[in-house]
Motif scaffolding. Structure first.
Motif, PDB file in Angstrom:
ATOM      1  N   LEU A  64      -4.784  36.803  25.697  1.00  0.00           N
ATOM      2  CA  LEU A  64      -4.021  35.995  24.750  1.00  0.00           C
ATOM      3  C   LEU A  64      -3.290  34.818  25.395  1.00  0.00           C
ATOM      4  O   LEU A  64      -2.936  33.861  24.706  1.00  0.00           O
ATOM      5  CB  LEU A  64      -3.010  36.876  24.008  1.00  0.00           C
TER       6      LEU A  64
ATOM      7  N   SER B  70      -2.437  29.562  17.827  1.00  0.00           N
ATOM      8  CA  SER B  70      -2.553  29.750  19.276  1.00  0.00           C
ATOM      9  C   SER B  70      -1.541  30.768  19.796  1.00  0.00           C
ATOM     10  O   SER B  70      -0.399  30.414  20.119  1.00  0.00           O
ATOM     11  CB  SER B  70      -2.350  28.413  20.003  1.00  0.00           C
TER      12      SER B  70
ATOM     13  N   TYR C 294     -12.465  33.333  19.556  1.00  0.00           N
ATOM     14  CA  TYR C 294     -12.187  33.046  20.965  1.00  0.00           C
ATOM     15  C   TYR C 294     -13.453  32.606  21.682  1.00  0.00           C
ATOM     16  O   TYR C 294     -14.568  32.862  21.224  1.00  0.00           O
ATOM     17  CB  TYR C 294     -11.622  34.295  21.651  1.00  0.00           C
TER      18      TYR C 294
ATOM     19  N   ASP D 120      -5.741  29.655  26.022  1.00  0.00           N
ATOM     20  CA  ASP D 120      -6.002  28.954  24.767  1.00  0.00           C
ATOM     21  C   ASP D 120      -7.305  29.465  24.154  1.00  0.00           C
ATOM     22  O   ASP D 120      -8.317  29.600  24.854  1.00  0.00           O
ATOM     23  CB  ASP D 120      -6.117  27.448  25.028  1.00  0.00           C
ATOM     24  N   PRO D 121      -7.294  29.781  22.856  1.00  0.00           N
ATOM     25  CA  PRO D 121      -8.471  30.363  22.203  1.00  0.00           C
ATOM     26  C   PRO D 121      -9.756  29.546  22.369  1.00  0.00           C
ATOM     27  O   PRO D 121     -10.855  30.098  22.326  1.00  0.00           O
ATOM     28  CB  PRO D 121      -8.064  30.422  20.726  1.00  0.00           C
ATOM     29  N   LYS D 122      -9.609  28.252  22.545  1.00  0.00           N
ATOM     30  CA  LYS D 122     -10.790  27.390  22.631  1.00  0.00           C
ATOM     31  C   LYS D 122     -11.445  27.434  24.007  1.00  0.00           C
ATOM     32  O   LYS D 122     -12.564  26.969  24.186  1.00  0.00           O
ATOM     33  CB  LYS D 122     -10.408  25.943  22.301  1.00  0.00           C
TER      34      LYS D 122
ATOM     35  N   LEU E 148      -9.563  33.877  13.837  1.00  0.00           N
ATOM     36  CA  LEU E 148      -9.309  33.166  15.092  1.00  0.00           C
ATOM     37  C   LEU E 148     -10.399  33.546  16.085  1.00  0.00           C
ATOM     38  O   LEU E 148     -10.385  34.631  16.661  1.00  0.00           O
ATOM     39  CB  LEU E 148      -7.932  33.543  15.647  1.00  0.00           C
TER      40      LEU E 148
END
Length: 225
Positions: free
Chosen positions: A82, A163, A16, A85-87, A14
């Motif tokens: 966290l 997510s 970031y 949103d990772p995007k 995942l």
């Protein structure tokens, strides 16, 4: 996979977005990169300062204090990242992240500790089976129950979308619902014994859900603050 580990097929990386500081972008060439260990240490120091200022350390041994500072500091750091949103690109503000109010790790940790305090003060057997139809539910209780019911679905969505932010922000919404319930409804001073039992059990369920949610995020919750 190349090393021959079977469990590698179950892993997912995942990634970031970039993390910026209030002072601007971190650039190695300009020496503005922040070392993670230094940041964690700074967060613990800030947690210590705020905890002492708020007077939340009565009855703690020195060892317990240090553990609490670490729990709050790391919780603040992890949650602040966290919940995004990772995007998306992240603007990490250390001072804002450790605030005991708002959408922060310490605020959620404090609510969990508050519930534990309620449970310690009550003499209710939380294992008693109670027919909810025998209790007249307050509007805030209904709202809280509805929020609790969303947890399994939220976890599934978070897993499907990779997510963690969904779980983080769900937990904040749950905590907001509990605090609204707490401010509008007397838990231990309810009119009937059945109402007291139900509200204590409901509070306990909220605490368990907070702990489970934060466990999924790798964040600890203190039993008292």
């Amino acid at each position: 996979k190349k090393l021959g580990f079977d469990w590698a097929k179950n892993l997912y990386h995942l990634s970031y977005g970039m993390v910026d500081l209030p002072s601007g972008k971190m650039k190695s060439r300009e020496g503005t990169v922040v070392d993670a260990d230094d940041l964690i240490a700074d967060m613990a120091t800030t947690a210590k300062s705020i905890s002492e200022e708020l007077g939340k350390l009565e009855g703690y041994t020195e060892e317990e204090k240090q553990e609490l500072y670490k729990t709050i500091g790391l919780g603040a750091l992890k949650y602040y990242i966290l919940k995004v949103d990772p995007k998306k690109r992240i603007l990490f503000d250390p001072k804002e992240s450790i605030d005991f109010q708002g959408n922060t790790g310490p605020f959620i940790q404090y609510t969990y500790a508050r519930i534990q305090s309620i449970l310690r003060k009550s003499d209710v057997d939380i294992t008693i089976k109670l027919d909810v139809n025998e209790v007249s539910l307050h509007e805030k209780e209904r709202e809280l129950i509805k929020q609790l019911q969303l947890f399994p679905e939220t976890v599934q969505q978070a897993a499907a979308q990779h997510s963690p932010a969904l779980i983080a922000n769900y937990t904040y919404d749950l905590v907001k619902a509990f605090n609204s319930f707490y401010q509008n409804v007397s838990i231990l001073g309810a009119d009937t014994e059945k109402e007291i039992v139900f509200r204590v059990q409901l509070s306990n369920t909220v605490a368990k859900t907070i702990k489970n949610a934060f466990s999924l995020l790798g964040i600890d919750v203190p039993e008292r603050m």
